[in-house]
Design an enzyme around this catalytic site. Structure first.
Site, PDB file in Angstrom:
ATOM      1  N   GLY A  13       0.781  -1.228   0.000  1.00  0.00           N
ATOM      2  CA  GLY A  13       0.000   0.000   0.000  1.00  0.00           C
ATOM      3  C   GLY A  13       0.814   1.279   0.000  1.00  0.00           C
ATOM      4  O   GLY A  13       1.841   1.403  -0.675  1.00  0.00           O
ATOM      5  N   ASP A  59       6.616  -5.367  14.696  1.00  0.00           N
ATOM      6  CA  ASP A  59       5.198  -5.084  14.925  1.00  0.00           C
ATOM      7  C   ASP A  59       5.114  -3.736  15.633  1.00  0.00           C
ATOM      8  O   ASP A  59       5.556  -3.590  16.767  1.00  0.00           O
ATOM      9  CB  ASP A  59       4.576  -6.179  15.782  1.00  0.00           C
ATOM     10  N   TYR A 153     -11.517   3.029  14.168  1.00  0.00           N
ATOM     11  CA  TYR A 153     -10.636   3.604  13.144  1.00  0.00           C
ATOM     12  C   TYR A 153     -10.681   5.128  13.219  1.00  0.00           C
ATOM     13  O   TYR A 153      -9.639   5.790  13.200  1.00  0.00           O
ATOM     14  CB  TYR A 153     -11.082   3.127  11.765  1.00  0.00           C
ATOM     15  N   ILE A 186      -8.284   5.091  -0.696  1.00  0.00           N
ATOM     16  CA  ILE A 186      -7.079   4.696  -1.427  1.00  0.00           C
ATOM     17  C   ILE A 186      -7.194   3.220  -1.792  1.00  0.00           C
ATOM     18  O   ILE A 186      -7.647   2.395  -0.988  1.00  0.00           O
ATOM     19  CB  ILE A 186      -5.799   4.890  -0.585  1.00  0.00           C
TER      20      ILE A 186
END
Length: 236
Positions: A13, A59, A153, A186
């Site tokens: 991405g 992570d 989110y 996106i």
């Protein structure tokens, strides 16, 4: 002097597109991701520029792992001029009626805490240098809530915008600047985590990762005296 950057979420991405854009423009890039195999794909895409990349398996939700990764980058490159916080996630069951506590915590740690951990990891080096840029890839969900994004989110992205503002408020006097980029939809793998994934026609009409990478380069290439505090970009 060679410029060094750290990019999270670099395995796919926007993070991948930013990493490739930077290395093609002469930057050394520490590419950060959870999967060594997926980071290898980014290295392959970089081609002849891959030698200027350092793959870092980490992570971002693990503060100790981020601290170790930051130290490794400094040991390898000796300085950090740019941090791009691009790592993030969402879940299919994201509405208030469906969101589990486990998924809520997963999103907050990945989308917000990880950016905070990495910011804290690079700031000592940037302060010692007297300069540095931090770019946070937020979302237009960090400006206005929508059911499409889900509350966790949205909350994480509002928090990321606040982290950007706080960084500027406290660090600009030390030569450090922060920019929040607020993209609309996106075409990235996170779309596959929507309750109903958009089809190919819809994805073609969205922003592409390279579009956001160009925004990062705009913020980075301006003279250090200039700060793009917020930049919003949406599909036409």
């Amino acid at each position: 002097m060679e410029k060094t950057s750290v990019v999270t979420g670099a395995a796919s991405g926007v993070g991948q597109a930013v990493s490739l854009k930077l290395v093609q423009n002469g930057w050394r890039v520490a590419i950060v991701g959870r999967s060594a195999a997926k980071l290898e794909q980014t290295l392959r895409m970089a081609g002849k520029h891959a030698a200027a990349m350092l793959p870092v398996e980490c992570d971002v939700a693990d503060s100790d792992a981020v601290s170790r990764a930051g130290s490794r980058v400094m040991e390898h490159f000796g300085r950090i001029d740019l941090l791009v916080n691009s790592a993030g996630t969402n879940v299919p069951k994201r509405s208030l009626a469906e969101l589990s506590l486990e998924d809520y915590r997963k999103m907050m740690t990945s989308n917000l805490d990880g950016a905070y951990y990495w910011t804290q990891a690079v700031l000592p080096a940037m302060r010692a240098q007297g300069c540095g840029t931090i770019v946070n890839i937020v979302s237009d969900a960090g400006k206005l809530a929508s059911p499409k994004a889900g509350p966790a989110y949205v909350m994480s992205k509002f928090g990321l915008a606040g982290l950007t503002q706080s960084t500027n408020a406290e660090e600009r006097a030390r030569g450090i600047r922060a920019c929040a980029i607020f993209p609309g939809d996106i075409n990235t793998p996170i779309l596959d985590k929507r309750p109903t994934a958009p089809d190919a026609v819809a994805r073609e009409k969205m922003l592409q990762p390279d579009d956001v990478a160009e925004c990062v380069m705009l913020c980075v290439n301006l003279p250090l005296r200039a700060i793009v505090e917020e930049l919003m970009i949406r599909p036409r």
